[in-house]
Design an enzyme around this catalytic site. Sequence first.
Site, PDB file in Angstrom:
ATOM      1  N   GLN A 139      12.271   5.427 -28.005  1.00 37.18           N
ATOM      2  CA  GLN A 139      12.352   4.105 -27.390  1.00 37.18           C
ATOM      3  C   GLN A 139      12.769   4.326 -25.948  1.00 37.18           C
ATOM      4  O   GLN A 139      13.920   4.652 -25.674  1.00 37.18           O
ATOM      5  CB  GLN A 139      13.343   3.208 -28.144  1.00 37.18           C
ATOM      6  CG  GLN A 139      13.743   1.930 -27.416  1.00 37.18           C
ATOM      7  CD  GLN A 139      12.566   1.000 -27.100  1.00 37.18           C
ATOM      8  OE1 GLN A 139      11.671   0.817 -27.916  1.00 37.18           O
ATOM      9  NE2 GLN A 139      12.544   0.433 -25.897  1.00 37.18           N
ATOM     10  N   PRO A 184      15.445  -0.440 -33.339  1.00 38.38           N
ATOM     11  CA  PRO A 184      16.444  -1.379 -32.815  1.00 38.38           C
ATOM     12  C   PRO A 184      15.887  -2.688 -32.258  1.00 38.38           C
ATOM     13  O   PRO A 184      16.636  -3.614 -31.998  1.00 38.38           O
ATOM     14  CB  PRO A 184      17.114  -0.576 -31.696  1.00 38.38           C
ATOM     15  CG  PRO A 184      16.097   0.428 -31.262  1.00 38.38           C
ATOM     16  CD  PRO A 184      15.319   0.765 -32.503  1.00 38.38           C
ATOM     17  N   GLY A 211      12.563  -5.800 -32.181  1.00 39.39           N
ATOM     18  CA  GLY A 211      11.510  -6.413 -32.977  1.00 39.39           C
ATOM     19  C   GLY A 211      10.200  -5.693 -32.707  1.00 39.39           C
ATOM     20  O   GLY A 211       9.475  -5.287 -33.612  1.00 39.39           O
ATOM     21  N   MET A 230       8.000  -3.245 -29.418  1.00 41.60           N
ATOM     22  CA  MET A 230       7.980  -2.583 -28.111  1.00 41.60           C
ATOM     23  C   MET A 230       6.530  -2.345 -27.740  1.00 41.60           C
ATOM     24  O   MET A 230       5.773  -1.749 -28.499  1.00 41.60           O
ATOM     25  CB  MET A 230       8.770  -1.268 -28.174  1.00 41.60           C
ATOM     26  CG  MET A 230       8.782  -0.502 -26.865  1.00 41.60           C
ATOM     27  SD  MET A 230       9.617  -1.418 -25.531  1.00 41.60           S
ATOM     28  CE  MET A 230       8.672  -0.895 -24.115  1.00 41.60           C
ATOM     29  N   GLU A 231       6.198  -2.814 -26.537  1.00 47.88           N
ATOM     30  CA  GLU A 231       4.797  -2.889 -26.115  1.00 47.88           C
ATOM     31  C   GLU A 231       4.222  -1.566 -25.626  1.00 47.88           C
ATOM     32  O   GLU A 231       3.537  -1.524 -24.600  1.00 47.88           O
ATOM     33  CB  GLU A 231       4.677  -3.951 -25.018  1.00 47.88           C
ATOM     34  CG  GLU A 231       5.395  -3.639 -23.684  1.00 47.88           C
ATOM     35  CD  GLU A 231       6.848  -4.064 -23.603  1.00 47.88           C
ATOM     36  OE1 GLU A 231       7.504  -4.174 -24.658  1.00 47.88           O
ATOM     37  OE2 GLU A 231       7.343  -4.274 -22.486  1.00 47.88           O
ATOM     38  N   HIS A 266       3.267 -11.457 -28.910  1.00 48.66           N
ATOM     39  CA  HIS A 266       4.145 -11.127 -27.788  1.00 48.66           C
ATOM     40  C   HIS A 266       3.852  -9.719 -27.247  1.00 48.66           C
ATOM     41  O   HIS A 266       3.599  -9.537 -26.053  1.00 48.66           O
ATOM     42  CB  HIS A 266       5.611 -11.245 -28.218  1.00 48.66           C
ATOM     43  CG  HIS A 266       6.593 -10.890 -27.152  1.00 48.66           C
ATOM     44  ND1 HIS A 266       7.182 -11.829 -26.336  1.00 48.66           N
ATOM     45  CD2 HIS A 266       7.071  -9.689 -26.748  1.00 48.66           C
ATOM     46  CE1 HIS A 266       7.982 -11.214 -25.478  1.00 48.66           C
ATOM     47  NE2 HIS A 266       7.939  -9.911 -25.708  1.00 48.66           N
ATOM     48  N   GLU A 267       3.871  -8.744 -28.136  1.00 43.66           N
ATOM     49  CA  GLU A 267       3.663  -7.362 -27.675  1.00 43.66           C
ATOM     50  C   GLU A 267       2.245  -7.181 -27.130  1.00 43.66           C
ATOM     51  O   GLU A 267       2.035  -6.455 -26.167  1.00 43.66           O
ATOM     52  CB  GLU A 267       3.969  -6.360 -28.797  1.00 43.66           C
ATOM     53  CG  GLU A 267       5.366  -6.477 -29.423  1.00 43.66           C
ATOM     54  CD  GLU A 267       6.518  -6.549 -28.420  1.00 43.66           C
ATOM     55  OE1 GLU A 267       6.375  -6.054 -27.284  1.00 43.66           O
ATOM     56  OE2 GLU A 267       7.570  -7.132 -28.767  1.00 43.66           O
ATOM     57  N   HIS A 325       1.964  -8.354 -23.602  1.00 42.08           N
ATOM     58  CA  HIS A 325       2.473  -7.371 -22.636  1.00 42.08           C
ATOM     59  C   HIS A 325       1.367  -6.446 -22.116  1.00 42.08           C
ATOM     60  O   HIS A 325       1.554  -5.786 -21.087  1.00 42.08           O
ATOM     61  CB  HIS A 325       3.559  -6.506 -23.276  1.00 42.08           C
ATOM     62  CG  HIS A 325       4.945  -7.059 -23.179  1.00 42.08           C
ATOM     63  ND1 HIS A 325       5.529  -7.410 -21.986  1.00 42.08           N
ATOM     64  CD2 HIS A 325       5.893  -7.285 -24.132  1.00 42.08           C
ATOM     65  CE1 HIS A 325       6.776  -7.831 -22.216  1.00 42.08           C
ATOM     66  NE2 HIS A 325       7.018  -7.772 -23.510  1.00 42.08           N
ATOM     67  N   GLU A 328       9.003 -10.285 -19.087  1.00 40.60           N
ATOM     68  CA  GLU A 328       9.239 -11.006 -20.345  1.00 40.60           C
ATOM     69  C   GLU A 328       8.932 -12.500 -20.279  1.00 40.60           C
ATOM     70  O   GLU A 328       8.437 -13.072 -21.250  1.00 40.60           O
ATOM     71  CB  GLU A 328      10.677 -10.772 -20.838  1.00 40.60           C
ATOM     72  CG  GLU A 328      10.986  -9.307 -21.167  1.00 40.60           C
ATOM     73  CD  GLU A 328      10.129  -8.712 -22.279  1.00 40.60           C
ATOM     74  OE1 GLU A 328       9.497  -9.468 -23.048  1.00 40.60           O
ATOM     75  OE2 GLU A 328      10.081  -7.460 -22.382  1.00 40.60           O
ATOM     76  N   ASP A 338      19.767  -3.150 -19.813  1.00 40.02           N
ATOM     77  CA  ASP A 338      19.660  -3.902 -21.066  1.00 40.02           C
ATOM     78  C   ASP A 338      20.441  -5.217 -21.012  1.00 40.02           C
ATOM     79  O   ASP A 338      20.183  -6.138 -21.785  1.00 40.02           O
ATOM     80  CB  ASP A 338      20.176  -3.080 -22.254  1.00 40.02           C
ATOM     81  CG  ASP A 338      19.157  -2.040 -22.695  1.00 40.02           C
ATOM     82  OD1 ASP A 338      18.123  -1.898 -22.010  1.00 40.02           O
ATOM     83  OD2 ASP A 338      19.396  -1.365 -23.709  1.00 40.02           O
ATOM     84  N   TYR A 381      13.440 -14.187 -20.840  1.00 40.54           N
ATOM     85  CA  TYR A 381      12.377 -14.513 -21.787  1.00 40.54           C
ATOM     86  C   TYR A 381      12.007 -15.998 -21.735  1.00 40.54           C
ATOM     87  O   TYR A 381      10.873 -16.367 -21.487  1.00 40.54           O
ATOM     88  CB  TYR A 381      12.818 -14.170 -23.221  1.00 40.54           C
ATOM     89  CG  TYR A 381      12.804 -12.695 -23.543  1.00 40.54           C
ATOM     90  CD1 TYR A 381      13.834 -11.861 -23.113  1.00 40.54           C
ATOM     91  CD2 TYR A 381      11.779 -12.119 -24.279  1.00 40.54           C
ATOM     92  CE1 TYR A 381      13.834 -10.502 -23.409  1.00 40.54           C
ATOM     93  CE2 TYR A 381      11.776 -10.751 -24.583  1.00 40.54           C
ATOM     94  CZ  TYR A 381      12.804  -9.962 -24.153  1.00 40.54           C
ATOM     95  OH  TYR A 381      12.796  -8.620 -24.434  1.00 40.54           O
ATOM     96  N   ARG A 384      17.891  -3.710 -36.494  1.00 40.30           N
ATOM     97  CA  ARG A 384      17.378  -4.507 -35.378  1.00 40.30           C
ATOM     98  C   ARG A 384      18.530  -5.247 -34.709  1.00 40.30           C
ATOM     99  O   ARG A 384      19.164  -6.114 -35.317  1.00 40.30           O
ATOM    100  CB  ARG A 384      16.327  -5.481 -35.915  1.00 40.30           C
ATOM    101  CG  ARG A 384      15.637  -6.294 -34.849  1.00 40.30           C
ATOM    102  CD  ARG A 384      14.504  -7.097 -35.459  1.00 40.30           C
ATOM    103  NE  ARG A 384      13.941  -8.024 -34.498  1.00 40.30           N
ATOM    104  CZ  ARG A 384      13.045  -8.951 -34.796  1.00 40.30           C
ATOM    105  NH1 ARG A 384      12.597  -9.058 -36.040  1.00 40.30           N
ATOM    106  NH2 ARG A 384      12.588  -9.770 -33.866  1.00 40.30           N
TER     107      ARG A 384
HETATM  108  N1  BES Z   1       9.940  -4.963 -24.157  1.00 40.69           N
HETATM  109  C1  BES Z   1      10.681  -5.678 -25.117  1.00 40.69           C
HETATM  110  C2  BES Z   1      11.768  -4.855 -25.751  1.00 40.69           C
HETATM  111  C3  BES Z   1      12.792  -4.299 -24.789  1.00 40.69           C
HETATM  112  C4  BES Z   1      13.242  -5.005 -23.689  1.00 40.69           C
HETATM  113  C5  BES Z   1      13.324  -3.055 -25.024  1.00 40.69           C
HETATM  114  C6  BES Z   1      14.182  -4.455 -22.831  1.00 40.69           C
HETATM  115  C7  BES Z   1      14.260  -2.500 -24.167  1.00 40.69           C
HETATM  116  C8  BES Z   1      14.686  -3.210 -23.061  1.00 40.69           C
HETATM  117  C9  BES Z   1       9.784  -6.275 -26.196  1.00 40.69           C
HETATM  118  O1  BES Z   1       8.559  -6.716 -25.724  1.00 40.69           O
HETATM  119  C10 BES Z   1      10.468  -7.484 -26.733  1.00 40.69           C
HETATM  120  O2  BES Z   1      10.643  -8.407 -25.985  1.00 40.69           O
HETATM  121  N2  BES Z   1      10.817  -7.493 -28.011  1.00 40.69           N
HETATM  122  C11 BES Z   1      11.448  -8.617 -28.664  1.00 40.69           C
HETATM  123  C12 BES Z   1      10.472  -9.387 -29.490  1.00 40.69           C
HETATM  124  C13 BES Z   1       9.880 -10.569 -28.872  1.00 40.69           C
HETATM  125  C14 BES Z   1       9.025 -11.332 -29.871  1.00 40.69           C
HETATM  126  C15 BES Z   1      10.786 -11.482 -28.142  1.00 40.69           C
HETATM  127  C16 BES Z   1      12.481  -8.083 -29.622  1.00 40.69           C
HETATM  128  O3  BES Z   1      12.501  -6.882 -29.860  1.00 40.69           O
HETATM  129  O4  BES Z   1      13.238  -8.862 -30.144  1.00 40.69           O
HETATM  130 ZN    ZN Z   2       8.729  -8.452 -24.553  1.00 41.64          ZN
END
Ligand code: BES
Ligand code: ZN
Length: 630
Positions: free
Chosen positions: A165, A292, A294, A296-297, A321-322, A325, A344, A403, A411, A582
């Site tokens: 990741q 960890p 939901g 990852m794109e 969503h993914e 991206h 996002e 993070d 978002y 998660r």
């Molecule tokens: N790119 C993100 C995950 C992410 C963001 C990882 C920042 C590390 C740092 C991914 O596209 C994402 O937004 N995942 C969401 C799901 C989404 C449906 C809102 C998640 O994992 O909850």
């Molecule tokens: Zn995202």
Amino acid sequence: MTKPTLYFTLFLFISLLTSCDSGNSEGSETPSSDSVETQIADLHSYSNVFEVRTEHLHLDLNVDFETQTLKGSVNHEIENLSGASKAVFDVYDLNIEKVLLNGEEETTFEIGDQDELLGAPLEVAINENTESVQIFYETAPSAGALQWLNPQQTAGKKNPYLFTQGQAILTRTWIPCQDTPGNRITYSADIKVPSNLLAVMSADNPTEKNSEGKYSFEMNNPIPSYLIALAVGDLEFSSLGERTGVYCEPSMTEACVYEFVDVEKMVEAAEQLYGDYKWGRYDLIVLPPSFPFGGMENPKLTFATPTILAGDRSLVSLVAHELAHSWSGNLVTNATWDDFWLNEGFTVYFENRIMEQVYGKEYADMLMQIEYQGLEYENDDILSGDYPEDTQLKLDLEGRNPDDGMTAIAYVKGAFFLKTLEELAGRETFDSFLSNYFNDHEFQTLTTEKFVAYLEANLLEPNDLEFNTNDWIYEEGIPDNCVQINSDRFEKVDLKCEMITSVSSGAELEIPEDWSTHEWLHFIRHIPADADASHLTILDKEFGFTDCGNSEIMAEWYVLSIMLDYDGINESMETFLINVGRRKFLEPIYGELAKSEDGMKLAHKIYAQARPNYHSISYLTIDEILGWES
Ligand code: BES
Ligand code: ZN
């Protein structure tokens, strides 16, 4: 935090080379120095990309489950823009053995002081004739990007598993690289794994194992480093459509194929909205539950949690969503983590448009309203905390973990900013603006400031529109002109909620058969404030939330139950916490437990067992909530 000043002075300089503004569509070519007009330093990277940049990198790695290490080399094909005498890469706990220039000549290198958040700069001596820098190295078993799972932590229980990741700044824990979204690279890889396992990457992928366990990969579109990804396990591929498919452990194949039946349709819908899908195939990999996030794109191969397998396809908006991206984030990328909302916010907006196209407006509106509820809650929460300025779209994360920017602000406030603009401009005008936006910036990075200028020049000015863009982006909170979404279906749910405290059995509520997951979520979120454990007992008896198998519903139900002291959840919640890693679910559950003495005790007991199953991204967050000393 110590600040290595040389690379930490925010400097912005205008390139004197070529001015090539928006409107320039570069196709899938790797951008060269002169495609960057405004160069903004990324405070989360030590790399000197404006002097020397990697154009392409090749990985040659052996995956060793015994020692939990990756060992081999990375070869950077570089462009020395300024005739610099050193190339600086980001590293975090990597054991660097030696460095070769142009494939033969050994050179000197130095690793600077290690910063807990950023790792360290790896400075390699180069010269004007240097075309490639090959770094021989080994990862640490504790590498933040890697999760090494033992067989017990997988679905099949027989084979180990590894996944990476990278986002936001973890790629440097497994590849010495210029770990900034400000530079784009193509990559290739030779990966050696135990012969009974399959390796897949964010690249062109094999669909079958081979007896030698050797796999080669190529990603020919230029991508930022955080999108380099690898997974290794007992994987099986199943086709979903012409250019879509899913990888998972064999025992999960049937469930995955059922759940993702609409993925091909989603790709088509996305293309109709904002232009061609530029990445060839779109596949998914469903990882073990410790993943960890939901989703990852990772380009060409979305990494996803198995907690979206609800059995009724009700949580597939995560795939939308993914997939979205693939345009917002992977085609047009935030230049720094302060511009995260560009990734996002656009993606949540786009995700919702895909959902509307495939499942209708009523359904998409419910999803968006659920998101809005989350935004209101988190906005209030952040405003009353230490960093109220985190409710601005444009962030200032200097010295902080990127993070921290992963909140509903980027978002959902980001998405509502775009929805509000859509309402002002009209859908047709707005859609053509967005299509052009993706087209004009494809395979480029963008800062918030550049986006604002583009918005002004291409949407607001030509259409004679006035908009409070600056309030949205540089002010705290949610502006007054934010569009409202109403849902008739949620209004009907509200009526049922009002009855909860006056019924003696759940059946008296007469809940319609066809309620969706989102109506149930709305229901749980709107249980009246004067309800207590006895009401939850009644509801659970009738509707079985505790063991319903839908992770979104279960997680919210557990939080509410802890709050109201309903202990009917305890056994199931423990199983959930031990299995699922998660962070989005863990954080509120442990957070609620930590509010009382008894809850904290229970949390510690469960966590002792659960923590080894979590990825570092999750356990670092939960350690803090529980005051856990490891
Ligand atoms: N790119 C993100 C995950 C992410 C963001 C990882 C920042 C590390 C740092 C991914 O596209 C994402 O937004 N995942 C969401 C799901 C989404 C449906 C809102 C998640 O994992 O909850
Ligand atoms: Zn995202």
